[in-house]
Write a protein that holds these residues in place. Structure first.
Motif, short mmCIF file in Angstrom:
data_model
loop_
_atom_site.label_atom_id
_atom_site.label_comp_id
_atom_site.label_asym_id
_atom_site.label_seq_id
_atom_site.Cartn_x
_atom_site.Cartn_y
_atom_site.Cartn_z
N ASN A 92 0.87 -1.19 0.00
CA ASN A 92 0.00 0.00 0.00
C ASN A 92 0.90 1.23 0.00
O ASN A 92 1.65 1.45 0.95
CB ASN A 92 -0.88 -0.04 1.25
N GLU A 93 0.85 2.00 -1.08
CA GLU A 93 1.79 3.11 -1.27
C GLU A 93 1.02 4.43 -1.27
O GLU A 93 0.43 4.83 -2.29
CB GLU A 93 2.54 2.89 -2.59
N ALA A 94 1.08 5.12 -0.14
CA ALA A 94 0.39 6.42 -0.01
C ALA A 94 0.93 7.43 -1.01
O ALA A 94 0.21 8.35 -1.42
CB ALA A 94 0.56 6.94 1.41
N LEU A 167 -12.67 -1.29 -1.07
CA LEU A 167 -13.07 -2.67 -1.33
C LEU A 167 -11.78 -3.44 -1.61
O LEU A 167 -10.92 -2.97 -2.36
CB LEU A 167 -13.95 -2.63 -2.58
N ASP A 168 -11.64 -4.60 -0.99
CA ASP A 168 -10.43 -5.40 -1.26
C ASP A 168 -10.77 -6.87 -1.01
O ASP A 168 -11.58 -7.18 -0.12
CB ASP A 168 -9.27 -4.96 -0.36
N LEU A 169 -10.12 -7.76 -1.76
CA LEU A 169 -10.30 -9.19 -1.51
C LEU A 169 -9.82 -9.54 -0.11
O LEU A 169 -10.33 -10.45 0.52
CB LEU A 169 -9.47 -10.00 -2.52
N HIS A 238 -8.56 3.45 -8.54
CA HIS A 238 -7.68 2.31 -8.24
C HIS A 238 -6.29 2.59 -8.76
O HIS A 238 -6.11 3.23 -9.81
CB HIS A 238 -8.22 1.00 -8.84
N THR A 239 -5.29 2.12 -8.03
CA THR A 239 -3.90 2.28 -8.44
C THR A 239 -3.19 0.94 -8.24
O THR A 239 -3.29 0.33 -7.18
CB THR A 239 -3.17 3.38 -7.62
N SER A 240 -2.52 0.48 -9.30
CA SER A 240 -1.72 -0.75 -9.23
C SER A 240 -2.51 -1.94 -8.70
O SER A 240 -2.07 -2.64 -7.78
CB SER A 240 -0.46 -0.52 -8.37
C1 LIG Z 1 -0.62 -3.97 -5.07
S1 LIG Z 1 -1.97 -3.69 -4.01
C2 LIG Z 1 -2.24 -1.95 -4.29
C3 LIG Z 1 -2.95 -1.32 -3.11
C4 LIG Z 1 -3.29 0.16 -3.30
N1 LIG Z 1 -4.20 0.34 -4.41
C5 LIG Z 1 -2.06 1.01 -3.52
O1 LIG Z 1 -1.87 1.50 -4.65
O2 LIG Z 1 -1.30 1.20 -2.58
C6 LIG Z 1 -3.32 -4.46 -4.90
C7 LIG Z 1 -4.54 -4.71 -4.02
O3 LIG Z 1 -5.62 -5.12 -4.86
C8 LIG Z 1 -6.35 -6.13 -4.19
N2 LIG Z 1 -7.10 -6.90 -5.19
C9 LIG Z 1 -6.60 -7.73 -6.15
N3 LIG Z 1 -7.61 -8.26 -6.87
C10 LIG Z 1 -8.77 -7.74 -6.38
C11 LIG Z 1 -10.15 -7.92 -6.70
N4 LIG Z 1 -10.54 -8.75 -7.68
N5 LIG Z 1 -11.07 -7.26 -5.97
C12 LIG Z 1 -10.69 -6.45 -4.95
N6 LIG Z 1 -9.39 -6.25 -4.59
C13 LIG Z 1 -8.45 -6.89 -5.30
C14 LIG Z 1 -5.28 -6.92 -3.45
O4 LIG Z 1 -5.82 -7.66 -2.39
C15 LIG Z 1 -4.34 -5.80 -2.99
O5 LIG Z 1 -4.69 -5.33 -1.70
#
Ligand SMILES: C[S@@+](CC[C@H](N)C(=O)[O-])C[C@H]1O[C@@H](n2cnc3c(N)ncnc32)[C@H](O)[C@@H]1O
Length: 311
Positions: A92-94, A167-169, A238-240
């Motif tokens: 998680n990158e702020a 929202l996150d898995l 969403h990012t990354s």
């Molecule tokens: C690399 S992290 C990036 C977190 C944040 N967006 C950031 O940029 O700091 C990717 C996140 O996406 C979530 N993720 C992946 N597939 C997903 C899905 N189908 N639905 C919801 N979240 C998902 C993962 O659990 C993870 O927490």
């Protein structure tokens, strides 16, 4: 690709010049039949270098010296395997808020932010961090997010955020020491500035934790979006994230999000949300494309440290 080839490629293409420790470890693993056999007992998605190295760091193991790393991993094999099966790479990158801010600040205020793939939700606080666009400051306090910006004026103000949800898995909890320790372990060893930024951002989020819902970005988005307050501009962003989502699911998500009221900001690699006619990226580093409502606006660097607006 074999696991050995994955590790060799990670050493050459991802860690080289960025993390000498991880470059050494990845090369050593790529040539170590016993370590490769250990990884072979895990599902393919759980064999990644970032997951193995993060888990060993999380368990307190050494990552500087490949021999010490190997001894620790083999000596703690059940714990390493168990953590690799249950944990996921969800850095998680702020700092990524710095590239979102020019877009967020230009939308009709106030904002209701909904982040999909939020991890611990640290990107849901763009209004609470401070920024430095070159020598132009925006906001005050900690962390200070530095971003080199080309082709667009730095934002004049912080956005007015009245609602934030994610929202996150597998949502992580910024008030849980174990979850913050896992996020810390995912930051590469030499990256002390990123680690300090993570701690400062987690402290900000912990004073007012976000609403984080466990769910899938396509299936569960409409229900959460319906909870956004009337009178605020809904911004789904969403990012990354989409590189972790299979192509058919990405398409389902993009269709769904276009049907929602409000706006959609994506900051993703150009292969997961392809846009026709993109200009050349401004360098060899892996860039993301920042887009608003499907229109690409800028190239951004992966931790939010730079953005180049399209002419
Ligand atoms: C690399 S992290 C990036 C977190 C944040 N967006 C950031 O940029 O700091 C990717 C996140 O996406 C979530 N993720 C992946 N597939 C997903 C899905 N189908 N639905 C919801 N979240 C998902 C993962 O659990 C993870 O927490």
């Amino acid at each position: 690709m074999t696991t050995a080839a994955d590790y060799a490629e990670f050493a050459a293409r991802e860690a080289h010049g960025v993390s000498p420790a991880y470059e050494r470890l990845a090369l050593a693993v790529s040539r170590d039949q016993e370590m490769l056999a250990l990884l072979g007992t895990l599902p393919p998605a759980k064999r990644q270098p970032n997951l193995l190295f993060g888990v060993v760091r999380f368990l307190g193991g050494p990552v500087e010296d490949p021999a010490a790393f190997r001894d620790f991993t083999m000596g703690n094999r059940p714990a390493v395997e168990a953590e690799m099966r249950t944990r996921a790479t969800q850095t998680n990158e702020a700092g990524r808020c710095a590239v979102l801010l020019p877009v967020l600040a230009a939308l009709p205020q106030p904002l209701a932010l909904l982040e999909v793939g939020a991890s611990a939700g640290l990107c849901l606080y763009p209004d609470r961090y401070a920024y430095r666009y070159g020598d132009h400051p925006v906001g005050s306090g900690e962390p200070v997010l530095d971003c080199a910006v080309t082709g667009v004026a730095p934002p004049a103000r912080l956005p007015d955020v009245v609602w934030r949800a994610g929202l996150d898995l597998n949502p992580l909890d910024v008030t849980s020491p174990a979850d913050v320790a896992w996020l810390d372990a995912l930051v590469w060893p030499e990256h002390e500035r990123r680690r300090a930024r993570l701690r400062a951002a987690a402290a900000v989020a912990a004073t007012d934790p976000p609403l984080l819902v466990r769910g899938d970005l396509a299936d569960d988005l409409p229900d959460l979006a319906a909870k956004a307050p009337a009178g605020a501009t809904l911004v789904v962003f969403h990012t990354s994230v989409l590189y972790q989502v299979p192509a058919p699911r990405r398409e389902a998500f993009a269709k769904m999000v276009r049907g929602l009221p409000g706006h959609w900001i994506a900051n993703e690699t150009p292969d997961v949300l392809p846009y026709p006619g993109l200009p050349e990226p401004p360098g060899a580093a892996l860039h993301n494309v920042l887009a608003l409502d499907g229109t690409p606006l800028a190239w951004t660097l992966s931790h939010g440290q730079a953005m180049t607006w399209f002419a």
